[in-house]
Scaffold this motif. Sequence first.
Motif, PDB file in Angstrom:
ATOM      1  N   ARG A  88       1.672  23.967 -10.966  1.00  0.00           N
ATOM      2  CA  ARG A  88       0.814  22.778 -10.948  1.00  0.00           C
ATOM      3  C   ARG A  88       1.660  21.511 -11.006  1.00  0.00           C
ATOM      4  N   ARG A  89       2.651  21.486 -11.876  1.00  0.00           N
ATOM      5  CA  ARG A  89       3.537  20.319 -11.975  1.00  0.00           C
ATOM      6  C   ARG A  89       4.303  20.097 -10.668  1.00  0.00           C
ATOM      7  N   SER A  90       4.793  21.179 -10.096  1.00  0.00           N
ATOM      8  CA  SER A  90       5.536  21.079  -8.841  1.00  0.00           C
ATOM      9  C   SER A  90       4.645  20.563  -7.710  1.00  0.00           C
ATOM     10  N   LEU A  91       3.451  21.103  -7.613  1.00  0.00           N
ATOM     11  CA  LEU A  91       2.538  20.667  -6.560  1.00  0.00           C
ATOM     12  C   LEU A  91       2.119  19.207  -6.780  1.00  0.00           C
ATOM     13  N   THR A  92       1.918  18.832  -8.022  1.00  0.00           N
ATOM     14  CA  THR A  92       1.575  17.440  -8.335  1.00  0.00           C
ATOM     15  C   THR A  92       2.704  16.511  -7.905  1.00  0.00           C
ATOM     16  N   ASP A  93       3.947  16.895  -8.189  1.00  0.00           N
ATOM     17  CA  ASP A  93       5.097  16.077  -7.775  1.00  0.00           C
ATOM     18  C   ASP A  93       5.131  15.923  -6.258  1.00  0.00           C
ATOM     19  N   TRP A  94       4.895  17.020  -5.536  1.00  0.00           N
ATOM     20  CA  TRP A  94       4.878  16.938  -4.074  1.00  0.00           C
ATOM     21  C   TRP A  94       3.703  16.082  -3.603  1.00  0.00           C
ATOM     22  N   TYR A  95       2.552  16.312  -4.194  1.00  0.00           N
ATOM     23  CA  TYR A  95       1.342  15.594  -3.784  1.00  0.00           C
ATOM     24  C   TYR A  95       1.543  14.090  -3.902  1.00  0.00           C
ATOM     25  N   LEU A  96       2.190  13.665  -4.972  1.00  0.00           N
ATOM     26  CA  LEU A  96       2.398  12.244  -5.244  1.00  0.00           C
ATOM     27  C   LEU A  96       3.785  11.794  -4.787  1.00  0.00           C
ATOM     28  N   SER A  97       4.202  12.302  -3.628  1.00  0.00           N
ATOM     29  CA  SER A  97       5.514  11.967  -3.066  1.00  0.00           C
ATOM     30  C   SER A  97       5.354  11.123  -1.802  1.00  0.00           C
ATOM     31  N   THR A  98       6.421  10.426  -1.453  1.00  0.00           N
ATOM     32  CA  THR A  98       6.396   9.662  -0.201  1.00  0.00           C
ATOM     33  C   THR A  98       6.321  10.602   0.999  1.00  0.00           C
ATOM     34  N   GLU A  99       6.893  11.788   0.883  1.00  0.00           N
ATOM     35  CA  GLU A  99       6.809  12.771   1.975  1.00  0.00           C
ATOM     36  C   GLU A  99       5.343  13.090   2.282  1.00  0.00           C
ATOM     37  N   HIS A 100       4.565  13.386   1.258  1.00  0.00           N
ATOM     38  CA  HIS A 100       3.147  13.695   1.464  1.00  0.00           C
ATOM     39  C   HIS A 100       2.403  12.462   1.959  1.00  0.00           C
ATOM     40  N   ARG A 101       2.702  11.317   1.381  1.00  0.00           N
ATOM     41  CA  ARG A 101       2.063  10.073   1.827  1.00  0.00           C
ATOM     42  C   ARG A 101       2.262   9.867   3.320  1.00  0.00           C
ATOM     43  N   ASP A 102       3.470  10.162   3.801  1.00  0.00           N
ATOM     44  CA  ASP A 102       3.841   9.856   5.176  1.00  0.00           C
ATOM     45  C   ASP A 102       3.468  10.930   6.195  1.00  0.00           C
ATOM     46  N   THR A 103       2.913  12.059   5.746  1.00  0.00           N
ATOM     47  CA  THR A 103       2.548  13.140   6.671  1.00  0.00           C
ATOM     48  C   THR A 103       1.107  13.602   6.448  1.00  0.00           C
ATOM     49  N   PRO A 104       0.143  12.729   6.678  1.00  0.00           N
ATOM     50  CA  PRO A 104      -1.249  13.115   6.408  1.00  0.00           C
ATOM     51  C   PRO A 104      -1.731  14.295   7.253  1.00  0.00           C
ATOM     52  N   ALA A 159      -4.550   7.739  -5.885  1.00  0.00           N
ATOM     53  CA  ALA A 159      -3.196   7.212  -5.745  1.00  0.00           C
ATOM     54  C   ALA A 159      -2.663   7.426  -4.331  1.00  0.00           C
ATOM     55  N   LEU A 160      -2.920   8.606  -3.769  1.00  0.00           N
ATOM     56  CA  LEU A 160      -2.440   8.889  -2.412  1.00  0.00           C
ATOM     57  C   LEU A 160      -3.113   7.969  -1.397  1.00  0.00           C
ATOM     58  N   LEU A 161      -4.419   7.791  -1.508  1.00  0.00           N
ATOM     59  CA  LEU A 161      -5.127   6.900  -0.584  1.00  0.00           C
ATOM     60  C   LEU A 161      -4.611   5.467  -0.683  1.00  0.00           C
ATOM     61  N   LEU A 162      -4.440   4.995  -1.906  1.00  0.00           N
ATOM     62  CA  LEU A 162      -3.944   3.635  -2.088  1.00  0.00           C
ATOM     63  C   LEU A 162      -2.490   3.503  -1.629  1.00  0.00           C
ATOM     64  N   ALA A 163      -1.685   4.521  -1.856  1.00  0.00           N
ATOM     65  CA  ALA A 163      -0.293   4.491  -1.385  1.00  0.00           C
ATOM     66  C   ALA A 163      -0.236   4.466   0.137  1.00  0.00           C
ATOM     67  N   ARG A 164      -1.108   5.237   0.775  1.00  0.00           N
ATOM     68  CA  ARG A 164      -1.139   5.228   2.243  1.00  0.00           C
ATOM     69  C   ARG A 164      -1.619   3.882   2.767  1.00  0.00           C
ATOM     70  N   SER A 165      -2.595   3.305   2.115  1.00  0.00           N
ATOM     71  CA  SER A 165      -3.147   2.049   2.620  1.00  0.00           C
ATOM     72  C   SER A 165      -2.265   0.842   2.319  1.00  0.00           C
ATOM     73  N   THR A 166      -1.290   0.990   1.435  1.00  0.00           N
ATOM     74  CA  THR A 166      -0.358  -0.097   1.136  1.00  0.00           C
ATOM     75  C   THR A 166       1.064   0.241   1.558  1.00  0.00           C
ATOM     76  N   GLU A 167       1.211   1.297   2.380  1.00  0.00           N
ATOM     77  CA  GLU A 167       2.549   1.703   2.830  1.00  0.00           C
ATOM     78  C   GLU A 167       3.264   0.504   3.457  1.00  0.00           C
TER      79      GLU A 167
END
Length: 184
Positions: A88-104, A159-167
């Motif tokens: 769960r911690r690992s997936l959370t780290d990936w989920y809240l990463s710039t890599e995930h933000r940048d590859t919807p 957080a992901l939505l806001l990070a994508r919209s403010t990239e």
Amino acid sequence: MGRVSQAQAQENRAKVVAAAARLLRERGTDVSVADMMKAAGLTHGGFYKQFESKEALVAEATALAFANQEQLRARTETAHDGDHDEARRSLTDWYLSTEHRDTPGEGCPTAALAVDMARGEDDSAARRVYADGVRDFAAWIAVEGEDDGLVRLSTMVGALLLARSTEGTELSERFLDAAREAIG
């Protein structure tokens, strides 16, 4: 041109569903049937031989996107020797990463499709598939013995939505960092 075999038709259908799952996460449900077919390397004319409607394809592609996410969770859990907390911690780290933000297109359907599902028909097949996928993800992300999965998922998706919209601004990564810190 001759008819395609049943096996080829199934393969073509799988290509369309996979391409649609990616495009829906990248561009939303307004993506055209022609674009989905083109992304699969097929012509628009073959669509109605494979699918009843665009809505049916959206539902099937949404289901595939959530199945892909479930496979990612299973692989993450396996990589952590079945330790769910570490996974769960690992997936959370990936989920809240710039890599995930940048590859919807390869990422979480919960975040990618949230706005489109909210605007869609209440009783659509895609919305039911979406709700089931969100519920399952929230249950998986919860800390054992606590009922915090919905809060955790809401924080992550927001957080992901806001990070994508403010990239492209300093705010984008701050959203990801703040959410990661808040949910630990």
